[in-house]
Design an enzyme around this catalytic site. Structure first.
Site, mmCIF file in Angstrom:
data_model
loop_
_atom_site.group_PDB
_atom_site.id
_atom_site.type_symbol
_atom_site.label_atom_id
_atom_site.label_comp_id
_atom_site.label_asym_id
_atom_site.label_seq_id
_atom_site.Cartn_x
_atom_site.Cartn_y
_atom_site.Cartn_z
ATOM 1 N N GLY D 148 0.851 -1.405 -0.173
ATOM 2 C CA GLY D 148 0.081 0.110 -0.100
ATOM 3 C C GLY D 148 1.014 1.272 -0.115
ATOM 4 N N CYS D 149 0.031 2.407 -0.523
ATOM 5 C CA CYS D 149 1.026 3.613 -0.271
ATOM 6 C C CYS D 149 1.573 3.905 0.890
ATOM 7 C CB CYS D 149 0.092 4.622 -1.286
ATOM 8 S SG CYS D 149 -1.662 5.006 -0.610
ATOM 9 N N TYR D 150 0.567 4.226 1.838
ATOM 10 C CA TYR D 150 0.969 4.586 3.120
ATOM 11 C C TYR D 150 2.003 3.515 3.717
ATOM 12 C CZ TYR D 150 -2.906 7.953 3.890
ATOM 13 O OH TYR D 150 -3.760 9.064 3.963
#
Lengths: 339, 339, 339, 339
Positions: D148-150
């Protein structure tokens, strides 16, 4: 590998030029210079270049750049370019100037840029670098006057009508909307986020320095005088221009016919796209690309053709177009490094 | 009608102050001054004031302002205020200074603002103008040090925990996000739209000049030394601050209990709103208002209380709070002109 | 105190209306309704209203609203207003409808809004609520068709030329740029931040539903048919419209003369400001106000007059203008609650 | 040339993936599919792809994609990927899934994503695709769970401290700020320009579905349980994440020492850059790149290390990282097509 120098590597245009050139398969960047406090790695100044290039941006030194490079990009403010271009020209280097210094005739330049031109010889050599119009001349040019961002969007948007003698030359309005980087990277309250954000304005109506350039190029295409009503606007975006162009048609033509004319005019152009009838472009279609995308709608009752033409001001409106010109001048594939 | 002067009427804070004062039913603006090229109608400088005020903004002249007005707002850069405030104080005028010049102790000021303090007498008089904490002192003050924008959001956000001895003073982090007008209206490439838009950054970690102000005020509340880890960020918005504050609890407390504590602490405050458990504020809740809205969430396992506190930096963080202070000093209704 | 109801209180326009009415000294808001899941305090829905109003927004119930209120604002989608307005009209309540339902003639409405009109009686009563043009009729109206945002900016911008028979009615172009709230608060990918930000587009050229409204009102002023070429654009701002209007002059007039004509036309108007020759407005001049600010430039060679006219779409373009109309209808000071 | 398919080609991530793959010298895109109304040329859907690719985006048909391609990218919503991945896996195709479906253990997935996992076999095969941590496993993987990006911004930002046993695992706060495209391209009022612009908010504190992924990966590195306090924020930008990470140090270390540790940890990484002491990154450093740039500051008194880590959520946070993983899996140069 072509050895290139970028003079003025730290403005918005210079930065974009370095980004494109660093990934260009036929090019080796051998000199970057800019008016900075001290030499610094360009990838430290612009970390987004990390991995693409590892090179120090030096203080300005035209003589040295001329020794190192065979092809020179000048990304300098107007009035400065014409002082420096001769250094490279007399050494038989090829030069692309991204300022306005070589775009206009001597007297027109003096009137609009508030200074006498200092390089008459260069002016004589210069070719206006709009490939879709001037490709053949660009091939053999030694000095390119790279077009302004507004003119690129407007001249490409109106060219087919004027070239095909379908436009009433007495009636052209260009209502252009531009992002902020078009004004360059400089300290100016009027360009501050707090002033630009959540605002909009028209400015310099008919007094913008790109006016004569637009008129000159459309007049050449029309083979008679064209005087565009040019109304630039500042909008809160970083990059991009969308020009809405209103041209009166000389004789009745429907949208379908004009779209056809445009598609034919640009059929072999790798960077121009004419949308189908019923479609209009948006700026995000071209952001970060060298494309010019346009949509057309004719108001048949009024005999008015409306062209919406959009480009990214830093690529097709500046650095990308410069590289396109370089590709043409050097016999590279025209889209090399740009797609 | 109270006769007021605004010294420094053309910055972002000054403009907002004029907007609020122009509509304030108990106030008559009698003097506006600023460092501008020539006197000009304030409604010509800021057309959004049209209809609200009709007045010329003059060049700086403290003596004249002191003759005309009984209440003075100084919306000046720090270091400048302390040169001018004495002119008004010695004439027994009431003064609210929106700069940092009267917020800190002499030595702390010198350390953080790089200059010796020049008005020891004023410093002695000054009351820190955070009404929710200092209302009684403000009532009788002659000189108010109007709080900074970051400190307002953080001190209000953390005050109930510290005042109620529920916070571990060794552990407070304030991660604040601010819009661009917080930096003032000035020509600076780093504040340009092209730099700020589509970007984000942290800056001056633990080195921001608002750090000592935050620590000083929380220490007073806690009655012991508090040293906040303060990390300001710049975000691409024009106005507003959202501070996310992390405080370790001295003893276990659930979200419901802390919300209750906050609601009680602020129960009579017209400008502070504590959201119910499960809700978090957004900046648009406070834009253009003098409100501070906060939401609370406790991480029980970690014993960590997270407070999200948001204000408009130009109103509650500057001009609005200044008017709130004026209302208190002059016995007006505290919300007069602000709701 | 005038008892008012807002039907449709939670859209962008409804929210703005509540904000203005809550601070209006002659008004008591007695009913707020909207299609929401369950009744909720309006200040919980919009915390920025905290302190201004304390009231529950109920589910739609026109009968009840009619019992409680004497003056009704309908902030509803078009086609919905004409179903509900009769409930209020037959009880002799005064109504301001902010939708398009009462702005156009029956057949024109059917053509542009894709539905037969359902309230012929209401349509007969309705007065087009542009105070600068229709003030006298508004005074005695029972039903106001509150103008659209684009038409307000364009009709005000072109009215003096048409009223004074100085415009060539065959040639008017309105190139308008609007913020996103003009499209209402609704779930739509095309209105998403990721689509709108850093983009620009023209849309619905000559096909926008505001076209007939613009033509109708300018035709009335000109006393002959006017057909505007209307090109709306979406720009990445939250609120505001800037319209650049191109009008061919019937006879030669310089900028100074046109500015003078406009100043005279609007000399007593509290919400219209005509800038001096050489100045152009920016959207931030009007953000959050009920003002329309305009600048003028004539291209003498072309005989073309360019008017740049800017408003805040949620105030002068919707809620503010509605309150201005209410003030006129009720004999209040026209600027009450608006400045 | 590697034959690749993109399943879900029209979301923000899918579009970015197509853009990168279209220019990748070792890849031939043979299948694009998405839930659209009818098949359409991808360059008509996204004109910015013009010249890069000429291909029809078809309706979903996994069987057909499996016949055409040897390497599959799934850019689908979570819960959908695990229904489709098995089609490809059983045909021995290599798969990179950009959803969350293969990132977590079965029970953790069920808890956070509200659905029982449907592909236990796939889950067993899956390798978490963070190359800087798992490069060796990625080399031989058949199924990659693309991070995921986070988590990418946070795990990369904290990894060196945890891997080197320098972090207090009981105390980690990640205060992350994300642009809007992180939420995908979908119709949602809360993602509308009118809601997001000029606003800021924290949301889902400790309840964001990326929490378990962050904890899982840091726990693996630390070889003990790590539970991060994760506070995501939405900011008005289109693309990018900046995470400010607060980690308590187990023993005293100065900024210089931590910077040195980070530089060593990442010394051979082509996409991670650790800035010198005294420097902090900004989001624009990474926009449009596959880079993660980080700056470090230690608060020695508090024993607290602050890391600011920034990525572009659509490249290093999604599509770029997926291509990086593909490069590793296929033995291509790791930066191929990404620099």
């Amino acid at each position: 590998m072509l050895k290139v120098a970028v003079v003025g590597a730290t403005g918005y245009t210079g930065e974009e030029l370095v980004r494109i050139l660093a990934s260009h398969p036929k090019v080796k960047v051998v000199s970057l210079t800019a008016k900075i406090d001290a030499p610094e790695k360009i990838q430290d100044l612009y970390p987004s270049l990390l991995g693409k290039i590892d090179m120090t941006c030096e203080l300005p030194n035209a003589e040295k750049a001329a020794r190192l490079a065979d092809f020179i990009f000048l990304a300098l403010p107007h009035r400065v370019s014409m002082e420096i271009a001769p250094v490279f020209l007399k050494r038989k280097k090829k030069v692309i100037d991204l300022s306005a210094d070589y775009r206009l005739k001597k007297d027109v330049y003096a009137k609009w840029y508030g200074a006498a031109h200092k390089d008459a010889a260069g002016l004589k050599l210069a070719v206006y670098g709009l490939p879709e119009i001037n490709r053949n001349k660009i091939k053999t040019a030694r000095l390119i006057a790279n077009p302004g961002c507004y003119p690129t969007s407007i001249v490409l948007g109106a060219a087919p009508l004027f070239k095909n003698d379908a436009a009433d030359n007495g009636f052209v309005i260009a209502d252009s909307k531009s992002g902020v980087t078009g004004a360059g990277r400089r300290a100016d309250i009027a360009l501050g986020f707090g002033e630009v954000n959540e605002s909009l304005k028209a400015y310099k109506i008919n007094e913008h320095q790109h006016s004569p350039e637009i008129n000159q190029e459309l007049s050449k295409l029309a083979k008679k005088d064209v005087a565009v009503v040019f109304v630039p606007h500042l909008v809160p975006i970083s990059r991009g221009i969308l020009s809405t162009i209103y041209v009166r048609l000389k004789k009745p033509l429907g949208t379908a016919r004009v779209v056809e004319m445009y598609k034919k005019f640009y059929e072999n152009e790798p960077f121009v796209r004419v949308l189908e009838e019923g479609k209009l472009p948006q700026l995000k279609d071209v952001r970060g690309t060298n494309l010019c995308v346009m949509g057309i709608k004719v108001d048949a009752k009024k005999g008015l053709c409306i062209i919406v033409s959009t480009i990214d001001n830093l690529t097709k409106g500046a650095a990308g177009q410069a590289v396109q010109n370089m590709n043409i001048m050097c016999g590279f594939k025209e889209t090399e490094g740009l797609i």
